[in-house]
Design a protein around this motif. Structure first.
Motif, PDB file in Angstrom:
ATOM      1  N   GLU A  42       8.267 -13.123   4.138  1.00  0.00           N
ATOM      2  CA  GLU A  42       8.170 -13.534   5.540  1.00  0.00           C
ATOM      3  C   GLU A  42       7.934 -12.327   6.440  1.00  0.00           C
ATOM      4  OE1 GLU A  42      11.707 -15.786   6.398  1.00  0.00           O
ATOM      5  OE2 GLU A  42      10.853 -17.632   5.572  1.00  0.00           O
ATOM      6  N   ALA A  43       8.646 -11.237   6.169  1.00  0.00           N
ATOM      7  CA  ALA A  43       8.484 -10.021   6.969  1.00  0.00           C
ATOM      8  C   ALA A  43       7.072  -9.446   6.799  1.00  0.00           C
ATOM      9  CB  ALA A  43       9.537  -8.989   6.574  1.00  0.00           C
ATOM     10  N   PHE A  44       6.547  -9.458   5.577  1.00  0.00           N
ATOM     11  CA  PHE A  44       5.193  -8.984   5.292  1.00  0.00           C
ATOM     12  C   PHE A  44       4.166  -9.817   6.058  1.00  0.00           C
ATOM     13  CE2 PHE A  44       1.455  -9.124   2.283  1.00  0.00           C
ATOM     14  CZ  PHE A  44       1.034  -7.816   2.481  1.00  0.00           C
ATOM     15  N   ILE A  45       4.283 -11.115   5.990  1.00  0.00           N
ATOM     16  CA  ILE A  45       3.347 -12.006   6.688  1.00  0.00           C
ATOM     17  C   ILE A  45       3.425 -11.788   8.197  1.00  0.00           C
ATOM     18  CG2 ILE A  45       2.846 -14.432   7.223  1.00  0.00           C
ATOM     19  CD1 ILE A  45       3.591 -15.056   4.276  1.00  0.00           C
ATOM     20  N   LYS A  46       4.632 -11.588   8.727  1.00  0.00           N
ATOM     21  CA  LYS A  46       4.789 -11.350  10.173  1.00  0.00           C
ATOM     22  C   LYS A  46       4.118 -10.040  10.585  1.00  0.00           C
ATOM     23  CE  LYS A  46       8.100 -11.154  13.980  1.00  0.00           C
ATOM     24  NZ  LYS A  46       7.011 -11.116  14.902  1.00  0.00           N
ATOM     25  N   LEU A  47       4.257  -8.994   9.781  1.00  0.00           N
ATOM     26  CA  LEU A  47       3.597  -7.721  10.092  1.00  0.00           C
ATOM     27  C   LEU A  47       2.081  -7.894  10.173  1.00  0.00           C
ATOM     28  CD1 LEU A  47       5.571  -5.162   7.908  1.00  0.00           C
ATOM     29  CD2 LEU A  47       5.397  -5.164  10.401  1.00  0.00           C
ATOM     30  N   ILE A  48       1.533  -8.634   9.227  1.00  0.00           N
ATOM     31  CA  ILE A  48       0.087  -8.879   9.224  1.00  0.00           C
ATOM     32  C   ILE A  48      -0.305  -9.718  10.436  1.00  0.00           C
ATOM     33  CG2 ILE A  48      -1.815 -10.016   8.005  1.00  0.00           C
ATOM     34  CD1 ILE A  48      -0.245  -9.295   5.382  1.00  0.00           C
ATOM     35  N   SER A  49       0.459 -10.774  10.690  1.00  0.00           N
ATOM     36  CA  SER A  49       0.163 -11.671  11.814  1.00  0.00           C
ATOM     37  C   SER A  49       0.214 -10.947  13.146  1.00  0.00           C
ATOM     38  CB  SER A  49       1.145 -12.842  11.821  1.00  0.00           C
ATOM     39  OG  SER A  49       1.016 -13.601  10.639  1.00  0.00           O
ATOM     40  N   ASP A  50       1.176 -10.035  13.300  1.00  0.00           N
ATOM     41  CA  ASP A  50       1.344  -9.309  14.560  1.00  0.00           C
ATOM     42  C   ASP A  50       0.318  -8.187  14.750  1.00  0.00           C
ATOM     43  OD1 ASP A  50       3.481 -10.965  15.107  1.00  0.00           O
ATOM     44  OD2 ASP A  50       5.015  -9.450  14.673  1.00  0.00           O
ATOM     45  N   ALA A  51      -0.330  -7.776  13.681  1.00  0.00           N
ATOM     46  CA  ALA A  51      -1.318  -6.697  13.764  1.00  0.00           C
ATOM     47  C   ALA A  51      -2.643  -7.244  14.284  1.00  0.00           C
ATOM     48  CB  ALA A  51      -1.516  -6.067  12.386  1.00  0.00           C
ATOM     49  N   ASP A  52      -3.351  -6.392  14.998  1.00  0.00           N
ATOM     50  CA  ASP A  52      -4.691  -6.756  15.458  1.00  0.00           C
ATOM     51  C   ASP A  52      -5.712  -6.602  14.332  1.00  0.00           C
ATOM     52  OD1 ASP A  52      -4.020  -7.224  18.257  1.00  0.00           O
ATOM     53  OD2 ASP A  52      -3.700  -5.062  18.364  1.00  0.00           O
ATOM     54  N   GLY A  53      -5.385  -5.759  13.365  1.00  0.00           N
ATOM     55  CA  GLY A  53      -6.262  -5.522  12.228  1.00  0.00           C
ATOM     56  C   GLY A  53      -5.473  -4.911  11.084  1.00  0.00           C
ATOM     57  N   VAL A  54      -6.050  -4.967   9.886  1.00  0.00           N
ATOM     58  CA  VAL A  54      -5.407  -4.409   8.695  1.00  0.00           C
ATOM     59  C   VAL A  54      -6.390  -3.456   8.026  1.00  0.00           C
ATOM     60  CG1 VAL A  54      -4.290  -4.912   6.480  1.00  0.00           C
ATOM     61  CG2 VAL A  54      -4.026  -6.510   8.391  1.00  0.00           C
ATOM     62  N   PHE A  55      -5.872  -2.291   7.635  1.00  0.00           N
ATOM     63  CA  PHE A  55      -6.689  -1.273   6.975  1.00  0.00           C
ATOM     64  C   PHE A  55      -6.144  -1.071   5.566  1.00  0.00           C
ATOM     65  CE2 PHE A  55      -9.804   2.020   8.314  1.00  0.00           C
ATOM     66  CZ  PHE A  55     -10.022   2.561   7.065  1.00  0.00           C
ATOM     67  N   PHE A  56      -6.910  -1.492   4.576  1.00  0.00           N
ATOM     68  CA  PHE A  56      -6.518  -1.354   3.173  1.00  0.00           C
ATOM     69  C   PHE A  56      -7.167  -0.117   2.569  1.00  0.00           C
ATOM     70  CE2 PHE A  56      -6.298  -5.964   3.830  1.00  0.00           C
ATOM     71  CZ  PHE A  56      -5.072  -6.273   3.260  1.00  0.00           C
ATOM     72  N   VAL A  57      -6.398   0.595   1.752  1.00  0.00           N
ATOM     73  CA  VAL A  57      -6.956   1.638   0.896  1.00  0.00           C
ATOM     74  C   VAL A  57      -6.412   1.346  -0.495  1.00  0.00           C
ATOM     75  CG1 VAL A  57      -7.243   4.081   0.425  1.00  0.00           C
ATOM     76  CG2 VAL A  57      -6.965   3.310   2.791  1.00  0.00           C
ATOM     77  N   ILE A  58      -7.328   1.096  -1.430  1.00  0.00           N
ATOM     78  CA  ILE A  58      -6.891   0.668  -2.762  1.00  0.00           C
ATOM     79  C   ILE A  58      -7.459   1.562  -3.858  1.00  0.00           C
ATOM     80  CG2 ILE A  58      -6.706  -1.725  -1.953  1.00  0.00           C
ATOM     81  CD1 ILE A  58      -9.230  -2.309  -3.740  1.00  0.00           C
ATOM     82  N   PRO A  59      -6.714   1.656  -4.971  1.00  0.00           N
ATOM     83  CA  PRO A  59      -7.262   2.271  -6.171  1.00  0.00           C
ATOM     84  C   PRO A  59      -7.909   1.185  -7.026  1.00  0.00           C
ATOM     85  CG  PRO A  59      -4.955   1.849  -6.513  1.00  0.00           C
ATOM     86  CD  PRO A  59      -5.290   1.373  -5.115  1.00  0.00           C
ATOM     87  N   GLU A  60      -8.384   1.561  -8.173  1.00  0.00           N
ATOM     88  CA  GLU A  60      -8.883   0.594  -9.146  1.00  0.00           C
ATOM     89  C   GLU A  60      -8.047   0.754 -10.404  1.00  0.00           C
ATOM     90  OE1 GLU A  60     -13.221  -0.673 -10.137  1.00  0.00           O
ATOM     91  OE2 GLU A  60     -12.758   1.059 -11.406  1.00  0.00           O
ATOM     92  N   TYR A  61      -7.440  -0.335 -10.855  1.00  0.00           N
ATOM     93  CA  TYR A  61      -6.652  -0.329 -12.090  1.00  0.00           C
ATOM     94  C   TYR A  61      -7.324  -1.253 -13.098  1.00  0.00           C
ATOM     95  CZ  TYR A  61      -2.830   1.694  -9.290  1.00  0.00           C
ATOM     96  OH  TYR A  61      -2.053   2.482  -8.476  1.00  0.00           O
ATOM     97  N   ALA A  62      -7.686  -0.739 -14.244  1.00  0.00           N
ATOM     98  CA  ALA A  62      -8.314  -1.519 -15.313  1.00  0.00           C
ATOM     99  C   ALA A  62      -9.490  -2.346 -14.783  1.00  0.00           C
ATOM    100  CB  ALA A  62      -7.278  -2.419 -15.997  1.00  0.00           C
ATOM    101  N   PHE A  63     -10.332  -1.696 -13.984  1.00  0.00           N
ATOM    102  CA  PHE A  63     -11.514  -2.307 -13.370  1.00  0.00           C
ATOM    103  C   PHE A  63     -11.182  -3.427 -12.384  1.00  0.00           C
ATOM    104  CE2 PHE A  63     -13.241  -0.841 -17.543  1.00  0.00           C
ATOM    105  CZ  PHE A  63     -13.984   0.216 -17.039  1.00  0.00           C
ATOM    106  N   GLY A  64      -9.962  -3.442 -11.859  1.00  0.00           N
ATOM    107  CA  GLY A  64      -9.599  -4.509 -10.936  1.00  0.00           C
ATOM    108  C   GLY A  64      -8.710  -4.049  -9.797  1.00  0.00           C
ATOM    109  N   VAL A  65      -8.324  -5.028  -8.994  1.00  0.00           N
ATOM    110  CA  VAL A  65      -7.439  -4.828  -7.849  1.00  0.00           C
ATOM    111  C   VAL A  65      -6.021  -4.618  -8.369  1.00  0.00           C
ATOM    112  CG1 VAL A  65      -6.519  -5.962  -5.777  1.00  0.00           C
ATOM    113  CG2 VAL A  65      -8.918  -6.293  -6.420  1.00  0.00           C
TER     114      VAL A  65
END
Length: 180
Positions: A61-84
């Protein structure tokens, strides 16, 4: 221009604090302009395995609220075993039924990995499935990322730094356009 600070939530797809993805997210955090409040989310490891029952854990719930309250989300991801990375995909699975988390939410994506093309493509599909708004210029694939960082995990490659700045500016521009 918005009358208040723009709120961007930064999320690293890696659970390791010293990962390349987390290093690039820290670079992003240091490059945002003064009128942007950039918050790095560090609770990914605390989100339990997705279960589509009616009981939503408080951490989710806290995670969803943080996303909902943000104007935008900036992801930086690695690649694990050719995937997310599984922890990130799991966290996002919890948000799918939320009408406030990602629909029309401007997002940016940097994939920082040795290769990264497979995770980058897969994550873009996930963001599209969640009806996120992905502005042109707000995605970036940084292959061979370790060669672009110095021993302090700072970007040493000027072209890479310029590309990161362009992704930041694209996300901010999209947010500003949406609020005008």
């Amino acid at each position: 221009m918005m009358n208040r600070k723009i709120k961007i939530l930064g999320i690293s797809g890696s659970l390791r604090a010293n990962s390349s993805a987390s290093a690039i997210l820290n670079v992003v955090a240091g490059l945002v302009p003064e009128h942007v409040e950039f918050t790095v989310y560090n609770g990914l490891a605390e989100i339990p395995a997705f279960n589509d029952s009616n009981d939503i854990p408080a951490t989710v719930e806290a995670f969803i609220k943080l996303i909902s309250d943000a104007d935008g989300v900036f992801f930086v991801i690695p690649e694990y075993a050719f995937g997310v990375p599984g922890a990130l995909k799991n966290a996002l699975d919890w948000t799918v039924s939320s009408s406030t988390a990602f629909p029309d939410k401007p997002v940016a994506l940097i994939t920082a990995a040795t290769g990264g093309d497979k995770a980058h493509a897969a994550f873009l599909l996930t963001l599209q499935a969640m009806n996120s708004k992905i502005p042109g210029g707000a995605t970036l694939l940084l292959s061979f990322i370790r060669s672009k960082l110095n021993e302090k995990n700072e970007v040493k490659d000027p072209a890479t730094l310029d590309s990161i700045k362009k992704a930041i500016n694209s996300l901010i521009h999209e947010i500003e356009q949406a609020h005008n």
